[in-house]
Design a protein around this motif. Structure first.
Motif, PDB file in Angstrom:
ATOM      1  N   GLY A   1     -48.386 107.398  58.562  1.00 11.98           N
ATOM      2  CA  GLY A   1     -48.029 106.447  57.515  1.00 11.98           C
ATOM      3  C   GLY A   1     -48.237 107.016  56.134  1.00 11.98           C
ATOM      4  O   GLY A   1     -47.389 106.875  55.245  1.00 11.98           O
ATOM      5  N   CYS A   2     -49.383 107.697  55.939  1.00 11.14           N
ATOM      6  CA  CYS A   2     -49.653 108.292  54.629  1.00 11.14           C
ATOM      7  C   CYS A   2     -48.651 109.402  54.307  1.00 11.14           C
ATOM      8  O   CYS A   2     -48.272 109.596  53.143  1.00 11.14           O
TER       9      CYS A   2
ATOM     10  N   ILE B   1     -52.719 103.567  43.251  1.00 14.89           N
ATOM     11  CA  ILE B   1     -52.465 102.116  43.217  1.00 14.89           C
ATOM     12  C   ILE B   1     -51.738 101.683  44.489  1.00 14.89           C
ATOM     13  O   ILE B   1     -52.108 100.691  45.133  1.00 14.89           O
ATOM     14  N   MET B   2     -50.689 102.422  44.862  1.00 15.24           N
ATOM     15  CA  MET B   2     -49.931 102.083  46.066  1.00 15.24           C
ATOM     16  C   MET B   2     -50.780 102.270  47.313  1.00 15.24           C
ATOM     17  O   MET B   2     -50.721 101.461  48.262  1.00 15.24           O
ATOM     18  N   ALA B   3     -51.587 103.338  47.340  1.00 16.30           N
ATOM     19  CA  ALA B   3     -52.401 103.648  48.512  1.00 16.30           C
ATOM     20  C   ALA B   3     -53.402 102.534  48.814  1.00 16.30           C
ATOM     21  O   ALA B   3     -53.623 102.170  49.969  1.00 16.30           O
ATOM     22  N   LYS B   4     -54.026 101.977  47.774  1.00 18.60           N
ATOM     23  CA  LYS B   4     -54.996 100.902  47.979  1.00 18.60           C
ATOM     24  C   LYS B   4     -54.333  99.669  48.580  1.00 18.60           C
ATOM     25  O   LYS B   4     -54.879  99.039  49.506  1.00 18.60           O
ATOM     26  N   GLU B   5     -53.156  99.302  48.058  1.00 16.86           N
ATOM     27  CA  GLU B   5     -52.446  98.139  48.599  1.00 16.86           C
ATOM     28  C   GLU B   5     -52.001  98.400  50.036  1.00 16.86           C
ATOM     29  O   GLU B   5     -52.079  97.518  50.893  1.00 16.86           O
ATOM     30  N   TYR B   6     -51.552  99.612  50.264  1.00 13.99           N
ATOM     31  CA  TYR B   6     -51.117 100.006  51.610  1.00 13.99           C
ATOM     32  C   TYR B   6     -52.292  99.888  52.583  1.00 13.99           C
ATOM     33  O   TYR B   6     -52.159  99.318  53.677  1.00 13.99           O
ATOM     34  N   ALA B   7     -53.460 100.384  52.193  1.00 12.77           N
ATOM     35  CA  ALA B   7     -54.634 100.359  53.064  1.00 12.77           C
ATOM     36  C   ALA B   7     -55.088  98.934  53.348  1.00 12.77           C
ATOM     37  O   ALA B   7     -55.460  98.596  54.486  1.00 12.77           O
TER      38      ALA B   7
ATOM     39  N   THR C   1     -59.712 106.869  52.324  1.00 21.04           N
ATOM     40  CA  THR C   1     -59.060 107.809  53.251  1.00 21.04           C
ATOM     41  C   THR C   1     -57.561 107.859  52.996  1.00 21.04           C
ATOM     42  O   THR C   1     -56.954 108.935  52.996  1.00 21.04           O
ATOM     43  N   CYS C   2     -56.953 106.705  52.759  1.00 18.71           N
ATOM     44  CA  CYS C   2     -55.503 106.658  52.481  1.00 18.71           C
ATOM     45  C   CYS C   2     -55.185 107.387  51.172  1.00 18.71           C
ATOM     46  O   CYS C   2     -54.208 108.143  51.090  1.00 18.71           O
ATOM     47  N   ILE C   3     -56.015 107.168  50.163  1.00 19.93           N
ATOM     48  CA  ILE C   3     -55.773 107.841  48.876  1.00 19.93           C
ATOM     49  C   ILE C   3     -55.836 109.348  49.060  1.00 19.93           C
ATOM     50  O   ILE C   3     -54.949 110.089  48.597  1.00 19.93           O
ATOM     51  N   GLU C   4     -56.881 109.824  49.728  1.00 23.19           N
ATOM     52  CA  GLU C   4     -57.035 111.267  49.927  1.00 23.19           C
ATOM     53  C   GLU C   4     -55.868 111.849  50.718  1.00 23.19           C
ATOM     54  O   GLU C   4     -55.341 112.925  50.381  1.00 23.19           O
ATOM     55  N   ASN C   5     -55.448 111.166  51.778  1.00 23.68           N
ATOM     56  CA  ASN C   5     -54.335 111.668  52.597  1.00 23.68           C
ATOM     57  C   ASN C   5     -53.025 111.697  51.821  1.00 23.68           C
ATOM     58  O   ASN C   5     -52.270 112.673  51.884  1.00 23.68           O
ATOM     59  N   ILE C   6     -52.747 110.632  51.105  1.00 29.86           N
ATOM     60  CA  ILE C   6     -51.472 110.555  50.369  1.00 29.86           C
ATOM     61  C   ILE C   6     -51.403 111.621  49.287  1.00 29.86           C
ATOM     62  O   ILE C   6     -50.376 112.293  49.102  1.00 29.86           O
TER      63      ILE C   6
END
Length: 502
Positions: A447-448, A463-469, A478-483
């Motif tokens: 997904g990331c 910003i998008m990563a936080k909403e996605y998570a 983790t999502c922020i780091e991966n993206i």
């Protein structure tokens, strides 16, 4: 309907061009009708004889008659002029050299009033003049109508159906009544032939019916363009010069050059557009993208349509797409329907068109309505001060999570394929370029990775990563780091430059 005012008004239209010897008889036959609720509209098409004077003479004596004149523009133009002026529910065209029976109008109205399913009412006819005898026409069927006209001009129909059909074609050089009946009936409806002799059809050696034969090839060419979908459905392909053999000719043509044309039933009124896409794409439309694939926009029936012409594949893929794999156009159409069913925003699919030569794929086109979204993700990249930018980024993050939760992975999830628009406090988001979508389970890592083509700055991605998570119940950090890690290298460089300028 004992009170005449309770009966529907019938507009009898009479186009006239140099018919001084016959016009009076035609008008008198109409006025002799036992049906009283009628008006007669005569349009003189630039006559050089006494036709207009004769028409005006009747008009002076009978208030039901109105007379108009125009420069010579042809019988279709004259009929359309008359019908535009008509105020009746039903229309009955009568040629200026023919006669109708006293009971024809009354009988035809009774049939049309019985059910909306009946579109056209005709009658039995006899010849007079240079030839006499009964005019024997075959029973109506759409398949036979595709090969020959079996309804005379003098048949009654609703004015509303004339409007839906777009009127009589004004540039066809003959058989305009055949073209009109196809326009009225190709989307359904019944035809009733009354058992009465309601029409006397005058045969003249110099009549228009005889001269029309000189334009047969031109007429067939125009019919094929205007009603391609109709002929393909009824004849398996186009109407040929040897009309009787059209189905057989088309059978062999399909063996050599098969086509696949699919129209969304919800957009049936666009079928002629879809069937004519190859020709229209070459000759019309506004190009909005032209690299490997070409995209054009078209105005049709008051709507904006987007058509994507896919690049011709290489030799190996011609065989693969021709025999084993769905074309990009078909996948775009199928996936759009699937996304809409899942509640995901994408422009409404209209249809697609495929061409092959034998088992080798050649060309494909996908048509959809133009999105009402006015912005692309790229607008957020170019303008750090874009109104409501942070809210839009959050909405796109949630939208992406929704895609993945529903098992949708857009393999070209990039700045030009994400559309959005602010509607008051709501943010509408759609995705386009659907042929590379895949369906299946998406874990956190996959997904990331779907953000990798979004070449915006790191803060926007966070910003998008936080909403996605939050939507997917993943760890935000983790999502922020991966993206950020999975971004394409060239996007990282662009992002660094953008951050320096902020």
């Amino acid at each position: 309907m004992s009170d005449p005012m309770d009966m529907p008004l019938v507009s009898v239209i009479i186009p006239v061009y140099n018919m001084q010897d016959f016009l009076a008889q035609a008008i008198e036959s109409v006025l002799s009708s036992v049906y009283s609720r009628l008006e007669v509209i005569i349009v003189d098409d630039g006559s050089t004889d006494e036709s207009l004077r004769i028409a005006n003479g009747f008009c002076d004596k009978d208030k039901r008659i109105r007379v108009f004149t125009q420069n010579k523009s042809g019988v279709s133009s004259a009929r359309n002029y008359a019908i535009r002026e008509a105020t009746g529910k039903y229309i009955l065209p009568v040629d200026a050299d023919n006669l109708i029976s006293a009971d024809y109008i009354k009988s035809a109205v009774a049939v049309l009033e019985s059910t909306e399913q009946i579109r056209v009412v005709s009658c039995k006819s006899v010849f007079f003049g240079d030839r006499e005898g009964e005019w024997k026409l075959p029973s109506f069927s759409l398949r036979l109508l595709a090969r020959k006209n079996m309804i005379d001009t003098c048949a009654m129909f609703r004015k509303s159906d004339w409007e839906l059909a777009g009127g009589y074609c004004e540039y066809i050089k003959g058989r305009e009544d055949w073209d009109f009946w196809i326009s009225v009936l190709k989307r359904g409806g019944d035809v009733v032939c009354l058992p009465i002799i309601g029409l006397k059809y005058r045969i003249r050696n110099n009549s228009k019916r005889i001269s029309d034969r000189l334009f047969k090839r031109n007429i067939i060419g125009i019919l094929n363009t205007r009603h391609k979908a109709f002929f393909y459905r009824q004849l398996g392909g186009k109407l040929h010069y040897r009309r009787t053999w059209s189905r057989l000719f088309n059978f062999f043509i399909r063996l050599i050059k098969p086509e696949r044309i699919v129209v969304n039933p919800a957009y049936e009124l666009f079928d002629e557009f879809v069937y004519n896409i190859p020709e229209k794409f070459e000759q019309e439309g506004k190009t909005i993208h032209s690299l490997r694939n070409t995209i054009k926009t078209f105005d049709h029936n008051g709507r904006k349509i987007v058509v994507k012409s896919f690049h011709k594949p290489n030799f190996i893929n011609k065989l693969i797409y021709g025999t084993f794999r769905a074309s990009k156009a078909q996948r775009s159409y199928d996936y759009a329907q699937k996304l809409i069913a899942l509640g995901i925003g994408t422009p409404a699919p209209i249809g697609y068109y495929e061409q092959k030569y034998g088992c080798f794929f050649s060309k494909s086109y996908y048509a959809c309505l133009q999105s009402e979204c006015t912005n692309q993700f790229s607008d957020l990249i170019k303008d750090a001060e874009f109104p409501n930018r942070k809210d839009i980024l959050k909405a796109i993050g949630r939208f992406t999570a929704e895609l993945h939760e529903k098992g949708i992975w857009h393999r070209d999830y990039s700045e030009g394929n994400i559309l959005f628009q602010m509607n008051d406090a709501n943010i509408n988001i759609e995705i386009i370029d659907l042929n590379r979508i895949e369906f299946g389970k998406l874990d956190l890592e996959k997904g990331c990775r779907n953000f990798e083509r979004l070449n915006t700055d790191a803060k926007s991605l966070e910003i998008m990563a936080k909403e996605y998570a939050n939507v997917r119940a993943f760890d935000p950090q983790t999502c922020i780091e991966n993206i950020l890690k999975m971004r394409w290298r060239k996007h990282k460089n662009i992002s660094n430059n953008q951050n320096d300028s902020l």
